[in-house]
Each structure stands twice: as C-alpha cells, then as structure tokens.
Motif scaffolding. Structure first.
Motif, PDB file in Angstrom:
ATOM      1  N   SER A 136       0.973  -0.956   0.355  1.00  0.00           N
ATOM      2  CA  SER A 136       0.228   0.128   0.251  1.00  0.00           C
ATOM      3  C   SER A 136       0.364   1.353   0.112  1.00  0.00           C
ATOM      4  N   LEU A 137       0.690   2.328  -0.470  1.00  0.00           N
ATOM      5  CA  LEU A 137       1.393   3.786  -0.942  1.00  0.00           C
ATOM      6  C   LEU A 137       0.487   4.370  -0.699  1.00  0.00           C
ATOM      7  N   LYS A 138      -0.271   4.068   0.677  1.00  0.00           N
ATOM      8  CA  LYS A 138      -1.193   4.721   2.050  1.00  0.00           C
ATOM      9  C   LYS A 138       0.748   5.679   2.278  1.00  0.00           C
ATOM     10  N   GLY A 139       0.217   6.998   2.910  1.00  0.00           N
ATOM     11  CA  GLY A 139       1.210   7.631   3.725  1.00  0.00           C
ATOM     12  C   GLY A 139       1.911   8.355   2.601  1.00  0.00           C
ATOM     13  N   GLN A 140       3.296   8.790   3.275  1.00  0.00           N
ATOM     14  CA  GLN A 140       3.921   9.561   2.353  1.00  0.00           C
ATOM     15  C   GLN A 140       5.598   8.264   2.246  1.00  0.00           C
ATOM     16  N   GLY A 141       5.292   8.751   0.791  1.00  0.00           N
ATOM     17  CA  GLY A 141       6.740   7.726  -0.447  1.00  0.00           C
ATOM     18  C   GLY A 141       7.750   7.991  -0.103  1.00  0.00           C
ATOM     19  N   ASP A 142       8.770   7.566  -0.006  1.00  0.00           N
ATOM     20  CA  ASP A 142      10.135   6.957   0.544  1.00  0.00           C
ATOM     21  C   ASP A 142      10.938   6.083  -0.453  1.00  0.00           C
ATOM     22  N   THR A 143      11.300   7.122  -1.921  1.00  0.00           N
ATOM     23  CA  THR A 143      11.799   6.352  -3.306  1.00  0.00           C
ATOM     24  C   THR A 143      13.538   6.140  -3.452  1.00  0.00           C
ATOM     25  N   SER A 144      14.311   6.124  -1.908  1.00  0.00           N
ATOM     26  CA  SER A 144      15.647   6.159  -2.297  1.00  0.00           C
ATOM     27  C   SER A 144      16.009   4.095  -2.040  1.00  0.00           C
ATOM     28  N   GLU A 145      16.643   4.498  -2.913  1.00  0.00           N
ATOM     29  CA  GLU A 145      17.437   2.446  -2.708  1.00  0.00           C
ATOM     30  C   GLU A 145      18.063   2.078  -2.091  1.00  0.00           C
ATOM     31  N   ARG A 146      17.194   0.930  -1.250  1.00  0.00           N
ATOM     32  CA  ARG A 146      16.831   0.145   0.021  1.00  0.00           C
ATOM     33  C   ARG A 146      17.097  -1.260   0.126  1.00  0.00           C
ATOM     34  N   SER A 147      17.808  -2.025   0.697  1.00  0.00           N
ATOM     35  CA  SER A 147      17.555  -4.005   0.524  1.00  0.00           C
ATOM     36  C   SER A 147      17.674  -3.989   1.620  1.00  0.00           C
ATOM     37  N   GLY A 148      17.677  -5.512   2.407  1.00  0.00           N
ATOM     38  CA  GLY A 148      17.006  -6.018   3.523  1.00  0.00           C
ATOM     39  C   GLY A 148      16.240  -6.589   3.842  1.00  0.00           C
ATOM     40  N   VAL A 149      15.940  -7.085   5.237  1.00  0.00           N
ATOM     41  CA  VAL A 149      15.065  -7.289   5.529  1.00  0.00           C
ATOM     42  C   VAL A 149      13.790  -7.355   6.308  1.00  0.00           C
ATOM     43  N   MET A 150      13.009  -7.582   7.269  1.00  0.00           N
ATOM     44  CA  MET A 150      12.705  -7.234   8.297  1.00  0.00           C
ATOM     45  C   MET A 150      12.811  -7.309   9.617  1.00  0.00           C
ATOM     46  N   VAL A 151      13.107  -6.702  10.757  1.00  0.00           N
ATOM     47  CA  VAL A 151      13.206  -6.752  11.737  1.00  0.00           C
ATOM     48  C   VAL A 151      12.660  -6.355  12.777  1.00  0.00           C
ATOM     49  N   PRO A 152      12.652  -7.359  13.770  1.00  0.00           N
ATOM     50  CA  PRO A 152      11.930  -6.491  15.015  1.00  0.00           C
ATOM     51  C   PRO A 152      12.504  -5.195  16.147  1.00  0.00           C
ATOM     52  N   ILE A 153      11.749  -4.333  16.372  1.00  0.00           N
ATOM     53  CA  ILE A 153      12.844  -3.586  17.114  1.00  0.00           C
ATOM     54  C   ILE A 153      13.007  -3.132  18.148  1.00  0.00           C
ATOM     55  N   LEU A 154      13.769  -3.489  19.460  1.00  0.00           N
ATOM     56  CA  LEU A 154      13.902  -3.288  21.283  1.00  0.00           C
ATOM     57  C   LEU A 154      14.608  -1.699  21.078  1.00  0.00           C
ATOM     58  N   ILE A 155      13.529  -1.371  22.173  1.00  0.00           N
ATOM     59  CA  ILE A 155      14.197   0.574  22.285  1.00  0.00           C
ATOM     60  C   ILE A 155      13.945  -0.248  24.687  1.00  0.00           C
ATOM     61  N   GLY A 156      15.137   0.578  24.945  1.00  0.00           N
ATOM     62  CA  GLY A 156      15.504   0.431  25.876  1.00  0.00           C
ATOM     63  C   GLY A 156      16.261   1.315  26.674  1.00  0.00           C
ATOM     64  N   GLY A 157      16.920   1.471  27.329  1.00  0.00           N
ATOM     65  CA  GLY A 157      17.710   3.164  27.888  1.00  0.00           C
ATOM     66  C   GLY A 157      16.869   3.022  28.383  1.00  0.00           C
ATOM     67  N   THR A 158      17.253   4.839  28.601  1.00  0.00           N
ATOM     68  CA  THR A 158      16.949   5.823  29.491  1.00  0.00           C
ATOM     69  C   THR A 158      16.162   6.720  28.797  1.00  0.00           C
ATOM     70  N   PHE A 159      15.494   7.954  29.512  1.00  0.00           N
ATOM     71  CA  PHE A 159      15.129   9.602  28.764  1.00  0.00           C
ATOM     72  C   PHE A 159      16.068   9.782  27.803  1.00  0.00           C
ATOM     73  N   ASN A 160      17.282  10.266  28.052  1.00  0.00           N
ATOM     74  CA  ASN A 160      18.213  10.367  27.954  1.00  0.00           C
ATOM     75  C   ASN A 160      18.941  10.221  26.817  1.00  0.00           C
ATOM     76  N   GLN A 161      18.883   8.691  27.152  1.00  0.00           N
ATOM     77  CA  GLN A 161      20.294   7.472  26.568  1.00  0.00           C
ATOM     78  C   GLN A 161      19.639   6.301  25.654  1.00  0.00           C
ATOM     79  N   PRO A 162      18.603   6.435  24.781  1.00  0.00           N
ATOM     80  CA  PRO A 162      17.421   5.471  24.059  1.00  0.00           C
ATOM     81  C   PRO A 162      18.456   4.737  23.663  1.00  0.00           C
ATOM     82  N   THR A 163      18.323   3.629  23.531  1.00  0.00           N
ATOM     83  CA  THR A 163      19.471   2.401  22.805  1.00  0.00           C
ATOM     84  C   THR A 163      17.930   1.514  21.462  1.00  0.00           C
ATOM     85  N   PHE A 164      18.544   1.477  20.640  1.00  0.00           N
ATOM     86  CA  PHE A 164      17.544   0.599  19.730  1.00  0.00           C
ATOM     87  C   PHE A 164      18.609  -0.597  18.878  1.00  0.00           C
TER      88      PHE A 164
END
Length: 680
Positions: free
Chosen positions: A599-627
């Motif tokens: 679906s293209l609903k939303g804003q487009g991003d046409t730059s070349e990218r490649s890879g796989v889709m991976v879940p992300i964990l966000i931790g750390g603190t407010f001042n120093q978040p980690t991804f």
C-alpha cells in the motif's frame, strides 16, 4: 462709689496676681512625676495594653499650656515577637490658654521625635494592631440606639465642641515603621520618616511635606489635603479634597488627585493615580543602586513604564477602574474589585496586547551553560521547604486574563484566554485556550489545596498543532513533525517533581498526521540490519521516519506510562509498538513490530534500500535511549522467504489491478525500490 471701685480694682488685681503667681509657681511646686503610675494605669485601661513613661514629664501653664515627656511606650499583647507596639523618644506640645475659653485651639507647635511602630502578623493570622481598648469598657458600652428624629442637635452633641484649630507647626522627626509577616516570612521597614505641617487650619488646605526611606530608598511627598472641615462643620465628616504629588529622585513623578469622605466614620475614598513615563533603570541609578537588581536578556527593556488608574473604596473594600499599564512596547488594561481584604475576595480582569517575555527573562547563567555542555557536577539535592497552603483556603477569586500575542522561550502563542476561579481552597482554570502553530489548545485545570499536599487535575485537548516548529522554538529539539490532535486527562498529588512523577495518573490519545519521527529511520532498521544498527557506514543525511499517521494511546499509573497499541502508518510499512516508560526511573522498555504491506497510503520513500524486516527493541533511558534488533524474535519467527512474500503481495495487488492500474504500478515500483529482487 469711688471707694467701691477702688476695692473692686484692688480685689481684681490681687486675684490676677494670685492667678499669675499660681500659674508660674504651681508647675515648680507640684511633683508631676508622682502621678506617672496613675497616668500609666489610665492609659493602660483605655488601650488594653501595658503603657510606660520612662522619662520625666514636664508641665507649663502660661501663656501656653505645655507638656513634654520622653520614652513613651505601648506594649504588644502576649504571643508577638516584639515586646513594643509603639515607642516615642520625646513628645512636646504647646497650646495657648485664653482661646480655650472660646472653644478655639491655638497650638504653637507639636513635636513627635523618634516614633517607632512595630506591626506584626503571626503565622496564625493574628495581628498586633487589633484589639485596642479595655474589654470591660467594650462590654459595658451600650449598643447604638435608634435616634429620635425629634431630638435636637444640642441634645445629640455633648462635651467640648471645638470651633476651630490652628497649629503653627506640626513636626514628626526620625520615625520608623516595621511590618513583619510571619506567614510570608517577610519584613518591611520604612525609616527616616519626616513630616512637616505649617500653619495648619481646619478651614484651609493643608500643605504637606513628607519624606522617608523605604527599604533603604528615599521617597518624598508634597501637596495639599483639605480643608479638613468646612466653616462650622465637624472635622472629618465631610469631603476632604486631596491633591498630592510624588517625586522620587527626579525620575519618577506621580500625582494622586481625589477625595476622602467621612474619615472619622465609615470612610470612603475616590482617587485618580497617574505616573509620567519613566525608566526603571534610570530610577535605580538615581537612587544609588550600583548593580541593577533585575537581570534581563535585553538590556533595553524596563526603560518605558507608565501607570494610570482610578480607585474607589472603603476601609474594607476597593475597586479599580480604567487601569492602564505600559511596559516598553506592551500595554495592559485592567480592572479589579476587592469585596473584602480579610479574607480576600477578589474579582479582576486584564487584557494584554503583546509581549516578548524572552526579553525580560534573565540571561543564561554561566553555571547553567557549563552544565548544559557537560561541565561540572550536579549540586547535591536539598530538602525542599514544605509549602503552607492555609492562606489560600480562605480567599475567593474570579479573575480573567487575555493576551493577543505572547512570546516565551522562543515560541509564540496567540489569543490567550485564561480564567481563574477559587473558593474554599479549590481553584479552577477554565476556560483555558490558546492558538499556537496553526492549531489550538484548550483545557481546564483544578487544584485542590484543602489538604497539605495539593491535588491537581488537568484536561487538555489540541487540534491541528504543528509539533515540529513548536518543539524547535520552545525546546530547541527536532524530534517529531506533523499535526497533533490529542485528548489528555491527568491527575497528581504534591507540588514537587518527585511527588508529581510518583503520583501521576491518567490516560490519553495522541494522534500525529502527515509527519515524521526525526533521528530514527524505522524503515531502514527493518530493511537493513547492518546500516541501521551500526554495522555499516552511516548515511550522511539526518535519518527520519515519515508517516501518514502516528497514534499513541496511553495510560499512566503512579508514574508508569503504558502504551499498549501505538501504531504508525507509513508507505509500504506498518509499525505497531507496545511497552512502557517509567517517569521516576526514566527507563524505557518498548518493542516495535514492523509489517511490510502493499500500500502507498502515506508519504513515499523512493531512495534505494535493501534488506529484511526485523523487530526492534527500545531500551535505555530518556536521555540515552538504545535501539537494537530483536534477534530472538527474528529467529523465532524465521527469516522472511522472498518468494513467499512476493506471492503474498501479488495476491494483495491482484484485485487492485482490475480497478486502478496506475495505483498498482506505483505500488509495484515502490516495492522494487525497497527490494530489487521482487518480480511482478
């Protein structure tokens, strides 16, 4: 006949001689000092306070009735910090004898040297200037009876009715007034008080020359008051005109023109106050203030001030109409009505055209700058003094404030409307509305101070607020873009940051549309593990995650923010997030789940990218978040199969091709840009 006249003249002359001798000799023969205890006792009975006369009393009878005394004191009641309420170093007065027979008072002079008054308000609200008079006298005083309209004026009045008063000179020298407020923890001193009145008469305007030092700064007052009584009228019962001017160091000129009415009864007043335009900085220099006490970012402010108002009232109430205050480029108009001073019952309104508050804020301190740059160490936390809210529980407020444009902390708001009401310790701000950054904010606040720790409830709604420029102007941050619509309800108890965080409860929904998360490229993270998580060369451009809609519902319980269903809708990608943020420990614990969609609903991003889709964990603190990539979740779910994913997307696009070829072509091209291996 001649002998009778001679005898009469002889007797009269003898009596006159005896009288003169008595007037001249009696004061030297009579020991006035032995009557001091009696005088002190009578004064104590009259005032209800202990009275002492430390110095000698001197008396003269002719041609002036004169009295002088020293070290006169009236004590404070028990329970006040100062032992003395009133102290006079010396007092003297001379009154002419013969005119007294015609009920006319001619005073040569009255001199009051070194009077000192100590006014005090205790923590429990009791003041030392109330309660004068003997309790027995007050109890025995008959209640006011209804007067008989037929009663003659002669029957109404009694005692020594004064026809006129003339005073050659009244002088008050080296006076002092101290006011200590234990509730507020403040003390104010007015010293070097000097008042000189000459040629005083009840039927002529009275010239006034007054000077004093207020908290070390000189002030002066000149003008006219009166006449205090019309010809044949009672003193203080009619209208007394007032025309005074204040001149402080030739920098501040103000006029007070109006009238007093019935000052000895139910006093009323009506005045107009006006100041000429003046510079607060120049006034401070003229008063000898070397370092201007107010530090402002803009050194050119506080150079144009002007005040005008009209005031009416009584001893227990007041009203202000037509108030106007000019501060540099800003103008404030206001009105107020005080139904009572104790307890305070105030209604007021004020309207401000425009103001740039940033010009008046203090410049950043060097210590703050060093701290912001990471230099130095944080100062140890100190225990905060507990706030006493007892004084707020008795007041009544009904106030309204509006402003056209206000700039603060780099940001700008418009059409501000705030209405504050308070009664019996409960204060509400409603309505509260403001236009800001192409949108609007409205809400209400309630603060309950009936208990030691205040309880605060807040409700806020926003529509169409552009958060990008708002955060940039107010906070100097570029972290989020888009239009914000929100509904928030929060409550907390306490008045310190720690107490607020621990007790914060509430819920809300934040909806951002057509925006971006700046500084984080979620699409890159789910498509390119190496580049997004520091395993490859970083892109030179600042990363961002564009989205069509970002929704963040949340609940807060005792400072723990929980968002069970945050969703982000972006071109070809959908992201769901869940987790928590603890306001006390400032720890983050969130997990982002991406999903690749056709679906293209939303804003487009046409730059070349490649890879796989991976879940992300966000931790750390407010001042120093980690991804970090959720590798465990990735392995558990298995790596995506390109062929299977391609087949699923083709099935999703198949019905769309039948309806709109252009839309499906754009979607296919977007997918190919993301994953070049895909074939359709």
């Amino acid at each position: 006949m001649g002998k009778i006249v001679k005898y009469f003249a002889f007797i009269s002359g003898g009596l006159a001689l005896v009288l003169v001798a008595a007037i001249l000799i009696v004061p030297s023969l009579v020991d006035v000092q032995k009557y001091k205890p009696v005088i002190e006792e009578k004064l104590a009975d009259a005032t209800g306070r202990k009275v002492s006369l430390g110095g000698d009393i001197k008396l003269s009878l002719f041609p002036w009735v004169g009295v002088s005394l020293a070290d006169f004191q009236i004590a404070n009641p028990e329970g006040f910090a100062e032992a003395t309420f009133l102290q006079v170093n010396a007092f003297q007065a001379h009154v002419k004898v013969m005119p007294l027979l015609s009920r006319e008072i001619y005073v040569d002079k009255i001199v009051l040297d070194g009077p000192q008054v100590y006014l005090e308000k205790r923590k429990d609200g009791k003041v030392n200037w109330q309660g004068f008079g003997s309790p027995e006298t007050a109890a025995s005083k008959p209640s006011a009876a209804v007067k008989d309209p037929k009663e003659s004026p002669a029957e109404e009045s009694s005692g020594f009715a004064v026809k006129s008063i003339e005073v050659g000179e009244f002088a008050l020298k080296d006076g002092k007034i101290v006011y200590a407020d234990a509730q507020q923890g403040t003390s104010t001193t007015v010293s070097d008080i000097s008042l000189l009145l000459k040629d005083v008469s009840l039927t002529r305007p009275l010239g006034v020359d007054f000077s004093a030092t207020f908290e070390g700064k000189p002030i002066g007052l000149q003008g006219q008051i009166g006449p205090l009584a019309s010809a044949g009228g009672a003193v203080g019962k009619g209208i007394i005109p007032v025309d005074l001017s204040v001149n402080i160091a030739d920098q501040l000129q103000a006029t007070l023109i109006g009238q007093l009415e019935d000052v000895v009864g139910d006093m009323r007043y009506s005045f107009g106050l006006n100041t000429e335009s003046f510079s607060l900085r120049d006034l401070a220099k003229a008063l000898g203030v070397e370092n201007f006490p107010v530090q402002t970012t803009d050194p050119k402010v506080l150079n144009t001030l002007e005040l005008a108002l009209k005031a009416t009232g009584t001893a227990s109430s007041a009203a202000i109409q037509g108030g106007s205050f000019t501060l540099d480029d800003s103008k404030l108009t206001f009105e107020a009505n005080v139904a009572s001073f104790s307890p305070l019952n105030l209604s007021a309104s004020a309207a401000l055209d425009t103001i740039d508050l940033d010009r008046y804020l203090p410049p950043p301190a060097e210590t703050e700058t060093a701290s912001a740059n990471g230099g130095g160490s944080a100062a140890p936390a100190t225990a905060q003094k507990k706030t006493d809210y007892s004084g707020l529980r008795a007041i009544t407020l009904d106030t309204k404030f509006s402003a056209g444009t206000v700039k603060i902390k780099g940001g700008t708001v418009e059409n501000v409307v705030v209405q504050l009401k308070g009664k019996r310790g409960v204060f509400t701000v409603e309505p509260m509305s403001v236009d800001l950054y192409n949108g609007a904010l409205s809400g209400s606040t309630e603060v309950d101070v009936r208990k030691d720790a205040p309880l605060t409830k807040v409700a806020v709604n926003t529509t169409g607020v552009q958060v990008g420029p708002l955060l940039h102007d107010f906070a100097g941050k570029d972290v989020l873009e888009g239009a914000l619509a929100s509904q928030l309800t929060l409550s907390f108890r306490g008045d310190t940051p720690e107490a607020i965080k621990k007790s914060l409860d509430g819920k809300g929904l934040l909806t951002f549309t057509d925006g971006a998360i700046v500084g984080v490229d979620l699409a890159g993270m789910v498509r390119n593990v190496q580049a997004s998580f520091g395993l490859a060369e970083k892109p030179t451009e600042k990363p961002k995650t564009d989205f069509a809609e970002l929704q963040a519902p949340f609940t807060i319980t005792d400072g723990l923010v929980d968002t069970p269903g945050t969703t982000l809708t972006s071109p070809l990608i959908r992201v769901a997030a869940a987790g928590s943020a603890h306001l006390v420990s400032e720890k983050l614990n969130m997990k982002v789940h991406p999903k690749f969609v056709a679906s293209l609903k939303g804003q487009g991003d046409t730059s070349e990218r490649s890879g796989v889709m991976v879940p992300i964990l966000i931790g750390g603190t407010f001042n120093q978040p980690t991804f970090a990539p959720d590798l465990a979740g990735l392995l558990q779910g298995g790596l995506p199969d390109v062929n299977a994913l391609q087949e699923a997307l083709q099935q999703e696009l198949k019905p769309k091709k039948e309806n709109s070829g252009e839309e499906t072509d754009a979607i296919e091209q977007g997918i190919k840009n993301l994953i070049p291996q895909f074939k359709f």
